[in-house]
Motif scaffolding. Structure first.
Motif: not given
Length: 187
Positions: A48-61, A70-74
């Protein structure tokens, strides 16, 4: 490109932080420092966990660019995404994160290609016959530039030598004479 060894992967995984009931994963480089995030294998683990979400880069917070779905499938590839060229942290967020992560790849900070200035501007031909019709093409501009694929916009500018600007216009890359030229009137 660096592919993390098993030892490096463990160091990266040890840097993953779980916050707020598995809603956010923060991945940082062991010992800190900037990197170019290139790719990640991420697979949801079910239950029942999430199949997708978001991804993001950060620099100095501070966030770099916008959050990406982002899909969690590969395998997910970010090597050509400028939002991940120079980061010190990657955040993955979803409602219920239960995933397997493997093959996190990274490299040196990517500064990207430098846009070089054009090296030459030519007009060909450079003359026009007297008494041609108004709005005739004098010639076409060609720009030499070391950066392949660049496009150019041409304009008449005010300043030294602009006394005859009103006699010309530019359409695309063509220089147009706006009135019929007459040598006896304009010397």
């Amino acid at each position: 490109m660096d592919l993390l060894s098993l030892t490096d992967q463990l160091l990266w995984l040890m840097a993953i932080s779980f916050q707020g009931g598995l809603k956010k994963w923060i991945i940082t480089k062991d010992g800190g420092g900037e990197f170019q995030f290139r790719s990640i294998y991420i697979q949801e683990r079910g239950d029942g966990s999430s199949l997708s979400g978001t991804i993001r880069g950060y620099k100095n917070g501070a966030p770099v660019g916008s959050a990406k779905p982002i899909n969690f499938n590969g395998v997910k590839d970010y090597v050509s995404d400028p939002d991940f060229y120079d980061v010190d942290e990657i955040r993955i967020e979803a409602q219920d994160i239960y995933v397997a992560i493997d093959n996190f790849t990274y490299g040196s900070v990517f500064t990207g290609p430098v846009n070089a200035a054009p090296t030459d501007l030519t007009l060909s031909p450079t003359s026009i016959n007297e008494n041609v019709a108004a709005n005739s093409t004098v010639g076409s501009f060609t720009t030499t530039d070391p950066d392949a694929g660049n496009t150019f916009t041409y304009t008449l500018v005010a300043g030294t030598g602009d006394a005859d600007n009103a006699s010309f216009s530019i359409s695309g890359a063509n220089l147009i004479i706006t009135n019929t030229p007459n040598f006896e009137i304009k010397k």
